[in-house]
Design a protein around this motif. Structure first.
Motif, PDB file in Angstrom:
ATOM      1  N   ARG A 158      17.724 -10.695  53.270  1.00 15.90           N
ATOM      2  CA  ARG A 158      16.712 -10.352  52.266  1.00 15.90           C
ATOM      3  C   ARG A 158      17.013 -11.024  50.932  1.00 15.90           C
ATOM      4  O   ARG A 158      16.101 -11.520  50.267  1.00 15.90           O
ATOM      5  CB  ARG A 158      16.621  -8.818  52.102  1.00 15.90           C
ATOM      6  N   THR A 159      18.267 -11.065  50.549  1.00 14.59           N
ATOM      7  CA  THR A 159      18.648 -11.752  49.316  1.00 14.59           C
ATOM      8  C   THR A 159      18.273 -13.222  49.401  1.00 14.59           C
ATOM      9  O   THR A 159      17.693 -13.791  48.466  1.00 14.59           O
ATOM     10  CB  THR A 159      20.161 -11.584  49.063  1.00 14.59           C
ATOM     11  N   SER A 160      18.564 -13.840  50.533  1.00  9.94           N
ATOM     12  CA  SER A 160      18.259 -15.263  50.723  1.00  9.94           C
ATOM     13  C   SER A 160      16.760 -15.520  50.789  1.00  9.94           C
ATOM     14  O   SER A 160      16.286 -16.576  50.350  1.00  9.94           O
ATOM     15  CB  SER A 160      18.941 -15.773  51.992  1.00  9.94           C
ATOM     16  N   GLN A 161      15.986 -14.561  51.318  1.00 12.27           N
ATOM     17  CA  GLN A 161      14.532 -14.706  51.318  1.00 12.27           C
ATOM     18  C   GLN A 161      14.006 -14.745  49.892  1.00 12.27           C
ATOM     19  O   GLN A 161      13.168 -15.589  49.551  1.00 12.27           O
ATOM     20  CB  GLN A 161      13.872 -13.542  52.081  1.00 12.27           C
ATOM     21  N   ILE A 162      14.472 -13.829  49.073  1.00  9.74           N
ATOM     22  CA  ILE A 162      14.013 -13.772  47.681  1.00  9.74           C
ATOM     23  C   ILE A 162      14.355 -15.069  46.954  1.00  9.74           C
ATOM     24  O   ILE A 162      13.538 -15.603  46.200  1.00  9.74           O
ATOM     25  CB  ILE A 162      14.625 -12.556  46.959  1.00  9.74           C
ATOM     26  N   ASN A 163      15.554 -15.584  47.198  1.00  9.09           N
ATOM     27  CA  ASN A 163      16.001 -16.802  46.521  1.00  9.09           C
ATOM     28  C   ASN A 163      15.463 -18.077  47.159  1.00  9.09           C
ATOM     29  O   ASN A 163      15.586 -19.149  46.574  1.00  9.09           O
ATOM     30  CB  ASN A 163      17.530 -16.848  46.485  1.00  9.09           C
ATOM     31  N   GLY A 164      14.892 -17.987  48.344  1.00  6.33           N
ATOM     32  CA  GLY A 164      14.352 -19.164  49.019  1.00  6.33           C
ATOM     33  C   GLY A 164      15.425 -20.109  49.512  1.00  6.33           C
ATOM     34  O   GLY A 164      15.260 -21.328  49.462  1.00  6.33           O
ATOM     35  N   CYS A 165      16.533 -19.566  50.007  1.00  6.01           N
ATOM     36  CA  CYS A 165      17.642 -20.403  50.473  1.00  6.01           C
ATOM     37  C   CYS A 165      17.547 -20.597  51.988  1.00  6.01           C
ATOM     38  O   CYS A 165      17.995 -19.748  52.767  1.00  6.01           O
ATOM     39  CB  CYS A 165      18.986 -19.779  50.098  1.00  6.01           C
ATOM     40  N   ALA A 166      16.985 -21.718  52.391  1.00  3.48           N
ATOM     41  CA  ALA A 166      16.779 -22.002  53.812  1.00  3.48           C
ATOM     42  C   ALA A 166      18.096 -22.053  54.579  1.00  3.48           C
ATOM     43  O   ALA A 166      18.183 -21.558  55.706  1.00  3.48           O
ATOM     44  CB  ALA A 166      16.021 -23.318  53.976  1.00  3.48           C
ATOM     45  N   PHE A 167      19.124 -22.639  54.004  1.00  2.00           N
ATOM     46  CA  PHE A 167      20.408 -22.770  54.684  1.00  2.00           C
ATOM     47  C   PHE A 167      20.977 -21.391  55.036  1.00  2.00           C
ATOM     48  O   PHE A 167      21.359 -21.122  56.180  1.00  2.00           O
ATOM     49  CB  PHE A 167      21.398 -23.553  53.817  1.00  2.00           C
ATOM     50  N   ALA A 205      29.585  -1.566  47.916  1.00  2.00           N
ATOM     51  CA  ALA A 205      29.633  -2.608  48.949  1.00  2.00           C
ATOM     52  C   ALA A 205      28.336  -3.395  49.000  1.00  2.00           C
ATOM     53  O   ALA A 205      28.357  -4.636  49.072  1.00  2.00           O
ATOM     54  CB  ALA A 205      29.940  -1.979  50.310  1.00  2.00           C
ATOM     55  N   VAL A 206      27.199  -2.710  48.958  1.00  3.07           N
ATOM     56  CA  VAL A 206      25.906  -3.409  48.959  1.00  3.07           C
ATOM     57  C   VAL A 206      25.794  -4.292  47.729  1.00  3.07           C
ATOM     58  O   VAL A 206      25.336  -5.444  47.805  1.00  3.07           O
ATOM     59  CB  VAL A 206      24.728  -2.408  49.034  1.00  3.07           C
ATOM     60  N   ALA A 207      26.217  -3.781  46.591  1.00  3.98           N
ATOM     61  CA  ALA A 207      26.153  -4.570  45.359  1.00  3.98           C
ATOM     62  C   ALA A 207      26.999  -5.842  45.480  1.00  3.98           C
ATOM     63  O   ALA A 207      26.533  -6.940  45.156  1.00  3.98           O
ATOM     64  CB  ALA A 207      26.609  -3.731  44.164  1.00  3.98           C
ATOM     65  N   TRP A 208      28.223  -5.711  45.955  1.00  2.00           N
ATOM     66  CA  TRP A 208      29.087  -6.894  46.078  1.00  2.00           C
ATOM     67  C   TRP A 208      28.556  -7.876  47.117  1.00  2.00           C
ATOM     68  O   TRP A 208      28.598  -9.093  46.911  1.00  2.00           O
ATOM     69  CB  TRP A 208      30.531  -6.490  46.363  1.00  2.00           C
ATOM     70  N   LEU A 209      28.054  -7.371  48.243  1.00  2.00           N
ATOM     71  CA  LEU A 209      27.463  -8.271  49.236  1.00  2.00           C
ATOM     72  C   LEU A 209      26.311  -9.058  48.619  1.00  2.00           C
ATOM     73  O   LEU A 209      26.172 -10.267  48.840  1.00  2.00           O
ATOM     74  CB  LEU A 209      26.943  -7.475  50.437  1.00  2.00           C
ATOM     75  N   THR A 210      25.484  -8.370  47.854  1.00  2.00           N
ATOM     76  CA  THR A 210      24.325  -9.013  47.225  1.00  2.00           C
ATOM     77  C   THR A 210      24.758 -10.022  46.170  1.00  2.00           C
ATOM     78  O   THR A 210      24.211 -11.138  46.097  1.00  2.00           O
ATOM     79  CB  THR A 210      23.400  -7.945  46.614  1.00  2.00           C
ATOM     80  N   ILE A 211      25.719  -9.661  45.372  1.00  2.00           N
ATOM     81  CA  ILE A 211      26.223 -10.576  44.329  1.00  2.00           C
ATOM     82  C   ILE A 211      26.780 -11.841  44.965  1.00  2.00           C
ATOM     83  O   ILE A 211      26.481 -12.958  44.526  1.00  2.00           O
ATOM     84  CB  ILE A 211      27.276  -9.855  43.458  1.00  2.00           C
ATOM     85  N   MET A 229      26.098 -13.021  47.972  1.00  2.00           N
ATOM     86  CA  MET A 229      25.026 -13.779  48.635  1.00  2.00           C
ATOM     87  C   MET A 229      24.215 -14.557  47.615  1.00  2.00           C
ATOM     88  O   MET A 229      23.842 -15.706  47.867  1.00  2.00           O
ATOM     89  CB  MET A 229      24.127 -12.824  49.431  1.00  2.00           C
ATOM     90  N   ASN A 230      23.953 -13.959  46.462  1.00  2.00           N
ATOM     91  CA  ASN A 230      23.255 -14.681  45.405  1.00  2.00           C
ATOM     92  C   ASN A 230      24.042 -15.918  44.987  1.00  2.00           C
ATOM     93  O   ASN A 230      23.465 -16.986  44.767  1.00  2.00           O
ATOM     94  CB  ASN A 230      23.002 -13.764  44.202  1.00  2.00           C
ATOM     95  N   ALA A 231      25.359 -15.789  44.906  1.00  2.00           N
ATOM     96  CA  ALA A 231      26.193 -16.943  44.541  1.00  2.00           C
ATOM     97  C   ALA A 231      26.115 -18.028  45.615  1.00  2.00           C
ATOM     98  O   ALA A 231      25.940 -19.211  45.303  1.00  2.00           O
ATOM     99  CB  ALA A 231      27.636 -16.499  44.311  1.00  2.00           C
ATOM    100  N   PHE A 232      26.246 -17.645  46.879  1.00  2.00           N
ATOM    101  CA  PHE A 232      26.148 -18.630  47.962  1.00  2.00           C
ATOM    102  C   PHE A 232      24.770 -19.295  47.981  1.00  2.00           C
ATOM    103  O   PHE A 232      24.661 -20.501  48.205  1.00  2.00           O
ATOM    104  CB  PHE A 232      26.434 -18.001  49.324  1.00  2.00           C
ATOM    105  N   ASN A 233      23.712 -18.522  47.741  1.00  2.00           N
ATOM    106  CA  ASN A 233      22.377 -19.106  47.681  1.00  2.00           C
ATOM    107  C   ASN A 233      22.307 -20.177  46.598  1.00  2.00           C
ATOM    108  O   ASN A 233      21.744 -21.259  46.807  1.00  2.00           O
ATOM    109  CB  ASN A 233      21.323 -18.045  47.381  1.00  2.00           C
ATOM    110  N   ARG A 234      22.899 -19.901  45.482  1.00  2.00           N
ATOM    111  CA  ARG A 234      22.856 -20.855  44.373  1.00  2.00           C
ATOM    112  C   ARG A 234      23.678 -22.109  44.664  1.00  2.00           C
ATOM    113  O   ARG A 234      23.301 -23.209  44.280  1.00  2.00           O
ATOM    114  CB  ARG A 234      23.276 -20.166  43.082  1.00  2.00           C
ATOM    115  N   VAL A 235      24.783 -21.958  45.359  1.00  2.00           N
ATOM    116  CA  VAL A 235      25.577 -23.123  45.765  1.00  2.00           C
ATOM    117  C   VAL A 235      24.758 -23.995  46.714  1.00  2.00           C
ATOM    118  O   VAL A 235      24.644 -25.210  46.530  1.00  2.00           O
ATOM    119  CB  VAL A 235      26.909 -22.700  46.432  1.00  2.00           C
ATOM    120  N   ALA A 236      24.177 -23.379  47.737  1.00  2.00           N
ATOM    121  CA  ALA A 236      23.425 -24.135  48.734  1.00  2.00           C
ATOM    122  C   ALA A 236      22.180 -24.789  48.140  1.00  2.00           C
ATOM    123  O   ALA A 236      21.878 -25.953  48.428  1.00  2.00           O
ATOM    124  CB  ALA A 236      23.038 -23.229  49.895  1.00  2.00           C
ATOM    125  N   ILE A 237      21.462 -24.062  47.295  1.00  2.00           N
ATOM    126  CA  ILE A 237      20.241 -24.598  46.700  1.00  2.00           C
ATOM    127  C   ILE A 237      20.568 -25.703  45.699  1.00  2.00           C
ATOM    128  O   ILE A 237      19.929 -26.761  45.697  1.00  2.00           O
ATOM    129  CB  ILE A 237      19.416 -23.466  46.052  1.00  2.00           C
TER     130      ILE A 237
END
Length: 154
Positions: free
Chosen positions: A45-54, A126-132, A134-142
């Protein structure tokens, strides 16, 4: 598409630190008793919001391998409109969305209160850290424009 610097390989120490943070977040999620399928749903869901295809491709595959249903994955962008998700899953997804879209409401008191009625403090963390993470990984990939292409059938 212009080729970009892969910031993960350009600065491996920073990327390794992110991987270590990811591992710590995964361990915290397991210790908090979060279902591994919910962990994947939060990442997707985090990656959907950020549009991270990878990351979408990777975590959708991971979720399917762990036994997630294609139906739940199909309706995940509209989770709030369905009966597919439990109350704790809905609370975690709402919290993940609020954290990802932090510029909208700064994780409102209402979002936090909903999470607190369904999740323990350890699970909220835990949900907060997972989301944080994932947002970082999305930004690296994008930022690096990780390639996402169709794979030939085997």
């Amino acid at each position: 598409m212009q080729e970009r610097v892969n910031i993960g390989t350009q600065d491996p120490a920073s990327y390794q630190a992110l991987l270590a943070l990811s591992e710590a977040a995964q361990q915290s999620a397991a210790a908090a008793g979060l279902d591994p399928l919910l962990v994947e749903l939060v990442k997707i869901r985090t990656s959907q919001i950020n549009g991270c295809a990878f990351c979408l491709r990777m975590h959708t595959r991971d979720a399917l391998q762990k036994g997630e249903s294609p139906d739940r994955l199909a309706v995940l962008p509209a989770w709030a409109e369905t009966g597919y998700f439990t109350a704790p899953e809905r609370a975690a997804l709402q919290l993940a969305e609020a954290i990802t879209l932090v510029s909208n409401d700064h994780v409102s008191d209402d979002h936090y209160a909903t999470a607190a009625t369904e999740l323990t403090q350890h699970q909220i963390s835990a949900v907060a850290w997972l989301t944080i993470v994932m947002n970082a990984f999305n930004r690296v990939a994008i930022t690096s424009r990780y390639a996402v292409t169709a794979r030939a059938a085997m």
